[in-house]
Design a protein around this motif. Structure first.
Motif, PDB file in Angstrom:
ATOM      1  N   LYS A 268       0.838  -3.923  -5.274  1.00  0.00           N
ATOM      2  CA  LYS A 268       1.233  -2.546  -5.557  1.00  0.00           C
ATOM      3  C   LYS A 268       0.641  -1.580  -4.538  1.00  0.00           C
ATOM      4  N   LEU A 269      -0.616  -1.834  -4.172  1.00  0.00           N
ATOM      5  CA  LEU A 269      -1.243  -0.960  -3.179  1.00  0.00           C
ATOM      6  C   LEU A 269      -0.536  -1.073  -1.836  1.00  0.00           C
ATOM      7  N   TYR A 270      -0.077  -2.269  -1.500  1.00  0.00           N
ATOM      8  CA  TYR A 270       0.678  -2.425  -0.264  1.00  0.00           C
ATOM      9  C   TYR A 270       2.000  -1.655  -0.337  1.00  0.00           C
ATOM     10  N   ASP A 271       2.610  -1.652  -1.514  1.00  0.00           N
ATOM     11  CA  ASP A 271       3.908  -1.007  -1.648  1.00  0.00           C
ATOM     12  C   ASP A 271       3.822   0.510  -1.507  1.00  0.00           C
ATOM     13  N   VAL A 272       2.749   1.133  -2.015  1.00  0.00           N
ATOM     14  CA  VAL A 272       2.698   2.594  -2.008  1.00  0.00           C
ATOM     15  C   VAL A 272       2.565   3.141  -0.591  1.00  0.00           C
ATOM     16  N   PRO A 298      -9.647  -5.813   0.409  1.00  0.00           N
ATOM     17  CA  PRO A 298      -8.796  -6.246   1.532  1.00  0.00           C
ATOM     18  C   PRO A 298      -7.546  -5.396   1.688  1.00  0.00           C
ATOM     19  N   ALA A 299      -7.108  -4.715   0.620  1.00  0.00           N
ATOM     20  CA  ALA A 299      -5.933  -3.862   0.737  1.00  0.00           C
ATOM     21  C   ALA A 299      -6.182  -2.667   1.643  1.00  0.00           C
ATOM     22  N   SER A 300      -7.445  -2.290   1.835  1.00  0.00           N
ATOM     23  CA  SER A 300      -7.761  -1.110   2.643  1.00  0.00           C
ATOM     24  C   SER A 300      -7.280  -1.268   4.072  1.00  0.00           C
ATOM     25  N   TRP A 301      -7.360  -2.474   4.630  1.00  0.00           N
ATOM     26  CA  TRP A 301      -6.956  -2.661   6.028  1.00  0.00           C
ATOM     27  C   TRP A 301      -5.462  -2.396   6.196  1.00  0.00           C
ATOM     28  N   LYS A 302      -4.648  -2.833   5.235  1.00  0.00           N
ATOM     29  CA  LYS A 302      -3.213  -2.565   5.316  1.00  0.00           C
ATOM     30  C   LYS A 302      -2.946  -1.069   5.228  1.00  0.00           C
ATOM     31  N   ILE A 304      -5.034   1.432   5.983  1.00  0.00           N
ATOM     32  CA  ILE A 304      -5.520   2.110   7.189  1.00  0.00           C
ATOM     33  C   ILE A 304      -4.553   1.887   8.344  1.00  0.00           C
ATOM     34  N   ALA A 305      -4.081   0.654   8.517  1.00  0.00           N
ATOM     35  CA  ALA A 305      -3.139   0.368   9.600  1.00  0.00           C
ATOM     36  C   ALA A 305      -1.853   1.176   9.430  1.00  0.00           C
ATOM     37  N   SER A 306      -1.394   1.334   8.176  1.00  0.00           N
ATOM     38  CA  SER A 306      -0.192   2.127   7.927  1.00  0.00           C
ATOM     39  C   SER A 306      -0.425   3.594   8.267  1.00  0.00           C
ATOM     40  N   LEU A 307      -1.587   4.137   7.901  1.00  0.00           N
ATOM     41  CA  LEU A 307      -1.891   5.534   8.220  1.00  0.00           C
ATOM     42  C   LEU A 307      -2.013   5.751   9.726  1.00  0.00           C
ATOM     43  N   VAL A 308      -2.627   4.800  10.416  1.00  0.00           N
ATOM     44  CA  VAL A 308      -2.765   4.914  11.871  1.00  0.00           C
ATOM     45  C   VAL A 308      -1.397   5.000  12.527  1.00  0.00           C
ATOM     46  N   LYS A 309      -0.468   4.197  12.044  1.00  0.00           N
ATOM     47  CA  LYS A 309       0.868   4.178  12.636  1.00  0.00           C
ATOM     48  C   LYS A 309       1.667   5.428  12.279  1.00  0.00           C
ATOM     49  N   GLN A 310       1.640   5.825  10.990  1.00  0.00           N
ATOM     50  CA  GLN A 310       2.470   6.938  10.548  1.00  0.00           C
ATOM     51  C   GLN A 310       1.951   8.292  11.036  1.00  0.00           C
ATOM     52  N   TYR A 311       0.647   8.421  11.219  1.00  0.00           N
ATOM     53  CA  TYR A 311       0.065   9.701  11.630  1.00  0.00           C
ATOM     54  C   TYR A 311      -0.353   9.706  13.101  1.00  0.00           C
ATOM     55  N   SER A 312      -0.057   8.645  13.824  1.00  0.00           N
ATOM     56  CA  SER A 312      -0.435   8.543  15.246  1.00  0.00           C
ATOM     57  C   SER A 312      -1.915   8.884  15.434  1.00  0.00           C
ATOM     58  N   ILE A 313      -2.756   8.180  14.719  1.00  0.00           N
ATOM     59  CA  ILE A 313      -4.196   8.443  14.725  1.00  0.00           C
ATOM     60  C   ILE A 313      -4.794   8.094  16.088  1.00  0.00           C
ATOM     61  N   ASN A 314      -5.682   8.958  16.575  1.00  0.00           N
ATOM     62  CA  ASN A 314      -6.363   8.711  17.848  1.00  0.00           C
ATOM     63  C   ASN A 314      -7.661   7.937  17.684  1.00  0.00           C
ATOM     64  N   GLU A 330     -19.897 -12.286   4.134  1.00  0.00           N
ATOM     65  CA  GLU A 330     -18.885 -11.234   4.058  1.00  0.00           C
ATOM     66  C   GLU A 330     -18.334 -10.846   5.428  1.00  0.00           C
ATOM     67  N   ASN A 331     -18.945 -11.318   6.504  1.00  0.00           N
ATOM     68  CA  ASN A 331     -18.590 -10.826   7.835  1.00  0.00           C
ATOM     69  C   ASN A 331     -17.132 -11.061   8.196  1.00  0.00           C
ATOM     70  N   GLY A 332     -16.553 -12.155   7.729  1.00  0.00           N
ATOM     71  CA  GLY A 332     -15.154 -12.421   8.040  1.00  0.00           C
ATOM     72  C   GLY A 332     -14.216 -11.340   7.541  1.00  0.00           C
ATOM     73  N   PHE A 333     -14.646 -10.574   6.538  1.00  0.00           N
ATOM     74  CA  PHE A 333     -13.829  -9.476   6.019  1.00  0.00           C
ATOM     75  C   PHE A 333     -13.573  -8.424   7.093  1.00  0.00           C
ATOM     76  N   LEU A 334     -14.448  -8.329   8.102  1.00  0.00           N
ATOM     77  CA  LEU A 334     -14.348  -7.291   9.128  1.00  0.00           C
ATOM     78  C   LEU A 334     -13.405  -7.658  10.263  1.00  0.00           C
ATOM     79  N   ASP A 335     -12.924  -8.876  10.315  1.00  0.00           N
ATOM     80  CA  ASP A 335     -12.140  -9.343  11.461  1.00  0.00           C
ATOM     81  C   ASP A 335     -10.844  -8.565  11.708  1.00  0.00           C
ATOM     82  N   PRO A 336     -10.186  -7.975  10.696  1.00  0.00           N
ATOM     83  CA  PRO A 336      -8.953  -7.219  11.003  1.00  0.00           C
ATOM     84  C   PRO A 336      -9.185  -5.900  11.740  1.00  0.00           C
ATOM     85  N   ILE A 337     -10.421  -5.413  11.848  1.00  0.00           N
ATOM     86  CA  ILE A 337     -10.663  -4.080  12.416  1.00  0.00           C
ATOM     87  C   ILE A 337     -10.116  -3.943  13.842  1.00  0.00           C
TER      88      ILE A 337
END
Length: 529
Positions: A268-272, A298-302, A304-314, A330-337
């Motif tokens: 659901k979080l991905y859908d919104v 883990p939903a936060s990375w999706k 954030i990536a959507s906001l970066v794309k839609q708002y042209s984040i610098n 827990e370190n593997g959680f950071l790999d999508p950054i």
């Protein structure tokens, strides 16, 4: 008897000597130029003569050791089978509400490994064989997950449904694996030996080995292995989160409802994110995405990536508490950054350890700020300091306020040094708002987090303090309260010439199990018409 004249005897001896000399010369000096095919022909012809005329070269040819040939064939079979499994030996199988990928891998101990990225993995001692079953959970299917929410009674039959899906997937995997190992071993055998007979022998041997491995796995199959799994990564805390068996039995209805909610919240979080409004960026502004307190969601990375794309984040600024316990698991959680699409600036929170910080320092496109260190990204000068406290258990350390105030004083001193050096800082970052308040009067804007709710204020000496909410919706603790915490982030618009805040958008998404999305635009008083 008539005597032979001496002249005839002398002539005969001379002829014999001459013939012997010619034969000797030919034997010593003429080396026949022949191809390997002629050499084999001579050997065959020599074998038809008497043994005393057999050529010496036949005795010098060494026949290969049969053990060496067998070892080489086995190496070709194993390598070819492994390559075949890597290339085509996997199947995509829907298991309950999840989409999975099943694969067979060579192994010494066997067993089953279930990978739930990015949370970790669990291993089962399901069988003993030279092959291991790998199951990768790729994603949740929103249609099947929604069906479980709409019809909770289906949860009672979910176990049988999953068992049927796994059985069907395993059968498909067995057929595909047989084709993969035979094709891989045959192809490699043909490339190495260049003889169809040897290549077919390699393929047949590979099929025999896989069949024997399957028979061994079936004979040693242990269905009770699911009762004693071994957890790794973030899943290592699963037993303590789930509770003991007695509670699960006595409160099964509660667990059933929570399972249905947790199964669907991420999808659901991905859908919104797809419902967020589009935005046309103004070329005269620098767009900063402020996130904080992700807490292993883990939903936060999706999002954030959507906001970066839609708002042209610098540039992205994370004001800490990305982790929950700060462990190396827990370190593997950071790999999508590195793949979020914008430079990532980070300061340590009280749930982040130095282990976390060192791991982030090695990631591409990540800039860790601590001890007042400053850096220029996207035309803005940033400086930050990590939280002096490490309290992942949510304890209150003695003297914590004094430590935060001291950290704020150190950051303010670094800001003054930067201004004296002619490189004034535009935005300062600290995790604790109490530490951020120590920078009042030294910087136009300071960012913080920690409180899990948004707020904005202009302090006594003119510095604007922006506190971000939880971009992870409080992460693993989202359902502790009556209502789940919302997911919050902000887009800050900074003038490219004056480097002052012009406006900001507060973005708020419904928390676990909710599908609301809200974006509100705010202007500083000095910019209001």
């Amino acid at each position: 008897m008539a005597r032979v004249p001496a002249a005839v005897t002398t002539a005969t001896s001379a002829v014999t000597t001459s013939i012997s000399a010619v034969i000797t010369a030919l034997t010593r000096t003429r080396r026949p130029r022949h191809t390997p095919h002629l050499r084999r022909l001579r050997l065959r012809l020599g074998s038809r003569r008497s043994p005393r005329f057999r050529p010496v070269t036949e005795e010098l040819v060494q026949q290969p050791n049969p053990y060496t040939r067998a070892l080489g064939l086995m190496a070709v079979v194993l390598l070819g089978a492994w390559l075949g499994l890597l290339i085509v030996g996997n199947v995509r199988v829907p298991v309950g509400p999840m989409n999975t990928t099943m694969t067979l891998r060579p192994s010494v101990t066997g067993g089953t490994k279930i990978n739930v990225s990015p949370l970790g993995a669990l291993e089962l001692n399901s069988h003993i064989a030279p092959v291991r079953l790998d199951v990768n959970v790729d994603q949740l299917d929103p249609v099947r997950a929604q069906a479980l929410v709409d019809h909770p009674e289906r949860l009672s039959g979910l176990q049988d449904e999953v068992a049927h899906d796994v059985e069907h997937g395993t059968l498909d995997l067995a057929v595909r694996s047989c084709v993969a190992v035979v094709a891989g071993a045959t192809a490699l055998g043909l490339a190495v030996y260049r003889r169809p007979r040897r290549a077919l022998a390699a393929g047949g041997l590979a099929l025999t080995l896989l069949t024997a491995s399957g028979a061994t796995a079936l004979a040693t199959w242990n269905p009770n292995s699911v009762l004693e799994p071994r957890f790794s990564g973030l899943l290592s805390s699963a037993p303590s989160l789930v509770g003991n068996a007695r509670n699960i039995v006595s409160e099964f209805n509660v667990y059933q409802e929570e399972l249905a909610r947790l199964v669907t919240n991420v999808t659901k979080l991905y859908d919104v994110t797809s419902t967020l409004p589009t935005y046309e960026p103004d070329p005269s502004t620098i767009r900063v995405l402020h996130v904080s307190d992700i807490h292993l969601n883990p939903a936060s990375w999706k999002i954030i990536a959507s906001l970066v794309k839609q708002y042209s984040i610098n540039v992205i600024v994370d004001s800490g508490d990305t982790m929950d316990h700060g462990t190396s698991a827990e370190n593997g959680f950071l790999d999508p950054i590195p793949d979020l699409g914008a430079p990532y600036i980070w300061v340590r929170g009280n749930h982040d350890s130095l282990v976390t910080q060192r791991y982030l320092e090695r990631l591409k496109n990540v800039h860790v700020l601590d001890d007042g260190h400053a850096i220029t990204i996207a035309g803005l000068r940033f400086a930050g300091i990590g939280d002096p406290q490490f309290t992942p258990d949510r304890s209150v350390a003695p003297g914590g306020d004094a430590a935060e105030n001291l950290a704020g004083a150190r950051l303010a001193s670094a800001l003054r040094d930067q201004r004296t050096a002619g490189t004034p800082v535009d935005i300062a970052i600290a995790h604790e708002p109490s530490a951020a308040r120590g920078t009042d009067g030294e910087v136009p804007l300071v960012l913080a987090g920690h409180l899990h709710h948004e707020q904005m204020e202009v302090m006594k000496y003119g510095t604007r303090l922006r506190v971000e909410g939880s971009t992870g919706g409080s992460g693993l603790r989202a359902i502790e309260g009556k209502y789940p915490d919302p997911i919050e982030a902000s887009v800050l618009y900074v003038d490219r010439d004056t480097r002052r805040l012009q406006a900001w958008d507060e973005i708020k998404l419904g928390g676990l199990g909710l599908t609301t999305a809200e974006v509100s635009r705010h202007l500083p008083k000095e910019n209001r018409p």
